[in-house]
Structures are given as C-alpha cells and as structure tokens.
Design a protein around this motif. Structure first.
Motif, PDB file in Angstrom:
ATOM      1  N   LEU A 184       0.857  -1.188   0.000  1.00  0.00           N
ATOM      2  CA  LEU A 184       0.000   0.000   0.000  1.00  0.00           C
ATOM      3  C   LEU A 184       0.889   1.233   0.000  1.00  0.00           C
ATOM      4  O   LEU A 184       1.875   1.293   0.748  1.00  0.00           O
ATOM      5  N   VAL A 185       0.533   2.206  -0.847  1.00  0.00           N
ATOM      6  CA  VAL A 185       1.166   3.527  -0.806  1.00  0.00           C
ATOM      7  C   VAL A 185       0.072   4.576  -0.642  1.00  0.00           C
ATOM      8  O   VAL A 185      -1.078   4.362  -1.036  1.00  0.00           O
ATOM      9  N   HIS A 186       0.461   5.722  -0.115  1.00  0.00           N
ATOM     10  CA  HIS A 186      -0.522   6.679   0.410  1.00  0.00           C
ATOM     11  C   HIS A 186       0.003   8.093   0.227  1.00  0.00           C
ATOM     12  O   HIS A 186       1.150   8.391   0.564  1.00  0.00           O
ATOM     13  N   ASN A 187      -0.838   8.962  -0.300  1.00  0.00           N
ATOM     14  CA  ASN A 187      -0.567  10.395  -0.301  1.00  0.00           C
ATOM     15  C   ASN A 187      -1.672  11.044   0.510  1.00  0.00           C
ATOM     16  O   ASN A 187      -2.850  10.935   0.149  1.00  0.00           O
ATOM     17  N   GLY A 188      -1.303  11.687   1.617  1.00  0.00           N
ATOM     18  CA  GLY A 188      -2.305  12.327   2.452  1.00  0.00           C
ATOM     19  C   GLY A 188      -2.048  12.088   3.920  1.00  0.00           C
ATOM     20  O   GLY A 188      -0.922  11.846   4.340  1.00  0.00           O
ATOM     21  N   ILE A 196      -7.339   3.761  15.575  1.00  0.00           N
ATOM     22  CA  ILE A 196      -7.385   2.511  14.816  1.00  0.00           C
ATOM     23  C   ILE A 196      -6.157   1.671  15.138  1.00  0.00           C
ATOM     24  O   ILE A 196      -6.251   0.443  15.259  1.00  0.00           O
ATOM     25  N   ARG A 197      -5.018   2.313  15.323  1.00  0.00           N
ATOM     26  CA  ARG A 197      -3.807   1.587  15.720  1.00  0.00           C
ATOM     27  C   ARG A 197      -4.032   0.857  17.043  1.00  0.00           C
ATOM     28  O   ARG A 197      -3.657  -0.303  17.192  1.00  0.00           O
ATOM     29  N   ARG A 198      -4.652   1.532  18.014  1.00  0.00           N
ATOM     30  CA  ARG A 198      -4.905   0.895  19.310  1.00  0.00           C
ATOM     31  C   ARG A 198      -5.772  -0.355  19.150  1.00  0.00           C
ATOM     32  O   ARG A 198      -5.520  -1.392  19.778  1.00  0.00           O
ATOM     33  N   ASP A 199      -6.783  -0.264  18.292  1.00  0.00           N
ATOM     34  CA  ASP A 199      -7.642  -1.434  18.061  1.00  0.00           C
ATOM     35  C   ASP A 199      -6.867  -2.579  17.416  1.00  0.00           C
ATOM     36  O   ASP A 199      -7.046  -3.749  17.791  1.00  0.00           O
ATOM     37  N   LEU A 200      -6.012  -2.255  16.460  1.00  0.00           N
ATOM     38  CA  LEU A 200      -5.234  -3.296  15.788  1.00  0.00           C
ATOM     39  C   LEU A 200      -4.217  -3.924  16.736  1.00  0.00           C
ATOM     40  O   LEU A 200      -4.016  -5.144  16.718  1.00  0.00           O
ATOM     41  N   VAL A 201      -3.576  -3.112  17.564  1.00  0.00           N
ATOM     42  CA  VAL A 201      -2.624  -3.641  18.550  1.00  0.00           C
ATOM     43  C   VAL A 201      -3.344  -4.566  19.532  1.00  0.00           C
ATOM     44  O   VAL A 201      -2.844  -5.644  19.883  1.00  0.00           O
ATOM     45  N   ARG A 218      -1.940  -2.115   7.680  1.00  0.00           N
ATOM     46  CA  ARG A 218      -2.248  -3.234   8.578  1.00  0.00           C
ATOM     47  C   ARG A 218      -3.755  -3.457   8.683  1.00  0.00           C
ATOM     48  O   ARG A 218      -4.216  -4.590   8.873  1.00  0.00           O
ATOM     49  N   PHE A 219      -4.530  -2.402   8.541  1.00  0.00           N
ATOM     50  CA  PHE A 219      -5.989  -2.557   8.516  1.00  0.00           C
ATOM     51  C   PHE A 219      -6.394  -3.372   7.286  1.00  0.00           C
ATOM     52  O   PHE A 219      -7.183  -4.323   7.387  1.00  0.00           O
ATOM     53  N   VAL A 220      -5.866  -3.018   6.128  1.00  0.00           N
ATOM     54  CA  VAL A 220      -6.193  -3.755   4.907  1.00  0.00           C
ATOM     55  C   VAL A 220      -5.709  -5.200   4.999  1.00  0.00           C
ATOM     56  O   VAL A 220      -6.427  -6.142   4.647  1.00  0.00           O
ATOM     57  N   LEU A 234     -11.104  -2.202   0.981  1.00  0.00           N
ATOM     58  CA  LEU A 234     -11.046  -0.755   0.791  1.00  0.00           C
ATOM     59  C   LEU A 234     -12.397  -0.093   1.048  1.00  0.00           C
ATOM     60  O   LEU A 234     -12.458   1.047   1.525  1.00  0.00           O
ATOM     61  N   LYS A 235     -13.480  -0.790   0.765  1.00  0.00           N
ATOM     62  CA  LYS A 235     -14.797  -0.238   1.099  1.00  0.00           C
ATOM     63  C   LYS A 235     -14.924  -0.037   2.608  1.00  0.00           C
ATOM     64  O   LYS A 235     -15.467   0.977   3.070  1.00  0.00           O
ATOM     65  N   GLU A 236     -14.422  -0.993   3.378  1.00  0.00           N
ATOM     66  CA  GLU A 236     -14.474  -0.830   4.831  1.00  0.00           C
ATOM     67  C   GLU A 236     -13.521   0.260   5.302  1.00  0.00           C
ATOM     68  O   GLU A 236     -13.822   0.999   6.242  1.00  0.00           O
ATOM     69  N   LEU A 237     -12.363   0.371   4.649  1.00  0.00           N
ATOM     70  CA  LEU A 237     -11.442   1.455   5.001  1.00  0.00           C
ATOM     71  C   LEU A 237     -12.115   2.822   4.807  1.00  0.00           C
ATOM     72  O   LEU A 237     -11.943   3.722   5.642  1.00  0.00           O
ATOM     73  N   LEU A 238     -12.866   2.984   3.735  1.00  0.00           N
ATOM     74  CA  LEU A 238     -13.534   4.255   3.466  1.00  0.00           C
ATOM     75  C   LEU A 238     -14.473   4.658   4.590  1.00  0.00           C
ATOM     76  O   LEU A 238     -14.638   5.849   4.889  1.00  0.00           O
ATOM     77  N   THR A 239     -15.109   3.694   5.221  1.00  0.00           N
ATOM     78  CA  THR A 239     -16.057   4.002   6.288  1.00  0.00           C
ATOM     79  C   THR A 239     -15.394   4.076   7.664  1.00  0.00           C
ATOM     80  O   THR A 239     -16.022   4.501   8.622  1.00  0.00           O
TER      81      THR A 239
END
Length: 309
Positions: A184-188, A196-201, A218-220, A234-239
């Motif tokens: 994954l690459v990201h601009n923004g 979200i990091r806390r939930d993933l950890v 890591r979410f994806v 990605l649909k879930e990431l959007l929400t």
C-alpha cells in the motif's frame, strides 16, 4: 505532499521493460518527496523467482545510506545458519532480497531467520511474487541503488515521500507491505490513525513505525487475512478512516485505487490495451508506450477502481 506511481501490465511482452518504465515514473515524482522512496515489484525473476518465496529486508532499520554496507555472501551465510539450509541473497542497495524454494511454511521460516540473524532488521515485504525495496535519500539515487531500471515483472507500485507523520527512516518509507504479496502507498494523512492503531494492537498487530500509512496497510492486511477481497477491504477502510488520502493497493493478482470523499489529493489514471497506470500527476505517465492512445481520467471520490491480472 508525496508522490504515488503504479503500473499494471496487461501485455506480457512489456514485462522486460517494467523496471525501466517504473524508474521514469518514480523519478518524475521526486519533486513531490525527496526524503525517501520505495518500490514494490511483482514478478522479477532475479528478486522473486518462480517456485520461491522472498523476504525483502533492510538489515539495520536505522540505515540512512544508499547501501546496506554488507556483502550478500556474508548475509547469505548468516541466514543459512539461522534457516538451516542455503539461502540466496540479492543486493538491492539498502535493501537485501532473500529467497528460498518453497511455499508458506518456508516463508515463515525465512522471515524468522531474518529476524534471528539481524535483530535490528526491517522486513520491508514478503511473499511469492513481490520484492519491496526501501531507502532514505533522493528517489533518482535510490532507483539506481536498487537496480530498478533492469527489473522485470507484471506490476509495480512506488512512492516518493515528504515526511509529515514520522521519522525519515526506512521504517517510515512506503510501500507498506505487511501481508504476503501485499503493498500500500498513500498520499495524504489519516486523522484518526491513533485510535485505529490501538484497536489493531489490541487484536495482536505489531507495528514497525509510527507512520499513519502503516495503520492503513495493517488494517487492509487484517481484512484480507479475514477473507475480504482488496475491493471489499477498501470499502471498509472508506467508512473507518478519516482524513485526506489517495491510496494505491496491490497484491499478487490485483491493483486498486481509491480516494477519500473530498478527493483533494491529486490522482490520475491512464488505461491502455497494454497496461493500466496511476500517478499523482500526469507527467509521471507521459513516458509510457502508447500514452497518446490511452484513456486518461481523474478517479472520482470514494469510488474504488480495481484491475485483476
């Protein structure tokens, strides 16, 4: 600011030119981020030969040089001791690429051997098809250090970084490749990445950096491991994620682009019978063969654009 590029080849005859084309695209984005640059290449026979599994790693996660400073032969010896069998190692500048014959079990063993032999290593990527090269420095210098112009394959994803969220180290460099053959690459910027990091950890995820992009990766990866497709993840990431972002996500079979609801981060897509390409700016696409005949458009907000091999 940052710059994103991606190229998905539809015509196998272009595979020998993948690295050449990606180099031109990546270097056109150097004005958008000269802190560091990374590239994920799918299908290169030297880095990820057929029938092998591959781990890309920076032996010292704090390295800010254009070379690892280690001889590939010495690294191969250290990994063979930890792995219990011969390991091939290819020098790609600050990143080293190790591969062995086999499947998922050998991939897990090889990742473990890398961490055992090099406790300070950053695992940049892993899988059967992908090599992920990361480094700190100017994108043009890094492309040369990687040997990117000579790379082959069917797909590549790249990023030039202007650091805003975390330190300028290989760990803060994109692409983030935290699942097998994923990147994954990201601009923004994600504004709610900390929660979200806390939930993933809490769910067991381990992080290599404080970069907000790694949270998205890591979410994806978590959703893909649960059986989602790239598009449904990605649909879930959007929400779930707030902020301003353009994302390019790839795995061994697919290539997808999505922007947030405001879509203030630039993006352009070009589709040709021989390839699909995406970049932060059109100038990164002008060197592609047949660009004059390509369909060129700006992706719409919150719409997922995906192509499958």
């Amino acid at each position: 600011m940052c710059g994103i590029v991606g190229l998905h080849l539809r015509n196998p005859a272009l595979a020998p030119r993948l690295g050449e084309l990606l180099t031109g695209m990546l270097c056109e984005m150097q004005d958008r981020g000269a802190d560091s640059a990374g590239i994920a290449v799918y299908g290169d026979p030297r880095w990820s030969p057929a029938g092998h599994v591959t781990v890309s790693f920076v032996p010292d996660a704090s390295c800010v040089e254009l070379t690892s400073g280690l001889a590939a032969e010495a690294v191969a010896g250290a990994l063979a001791t930890a792995y219990g069998a011969d390991v091939a190692v290819v020098d790609a500048g600050p990143t080293l690429v190790a591969h062995v014959p086999g499947g998922d079990a050998e991939l897990d063993r090889l990742r473990g051997a890398v961490k055992e032999a090099f406790p300070e290593a950053l695992v940049a990527g892993f899988g059967a098809d992908v090599a992920v090269l990361k480094g700190v420095g100017h994108p043009r210098d890094l492309a040369e250090a990687y040997g990117l112009p000579a790379a082959q394959g069917w797909q590549g994803v790249g990023h030039t970084r202007m650091a805003t969220e975390s330190a300028v180290t290989p760990g803060g460099c994109h692409p983030y490749a935290v699942g097998p053959d994923q990147c994954l690459v990201h601009n923004g910027s994600f504004s709610n990445h900390a929660s979200i990091r806390r939930d993933l950890v809490a769910a067991g995820a381990e992080f290599d950096s404080m970069n907000d992009t790694e949270v998205g990766a890591r979410f994806v990866a978590d959703r893909l491991a649960a059986g989602y497709t790239v598009e449904t993840a990605l649909k879930e990431l959007l929400t779930t994620f707030d902020g301003f972002y353009t994302l390019l996500v790839a795995d061994g079979d697919s290539f997808a682009v999505v922007r947030d609801a405001i879509a203030c981060k630039p993006a352009v897509i070009a589709e040709h019978d021989d390839w699909v390409a995406m970049a932060s700016e059109y100038r990164a696409l002008v060197g592609l063969p047949g660009i004059a005949e390509a369909r060129i458009y700006e992706p719409e907000p919150e719409r997922i654009y995906a192509w499958t091999r």
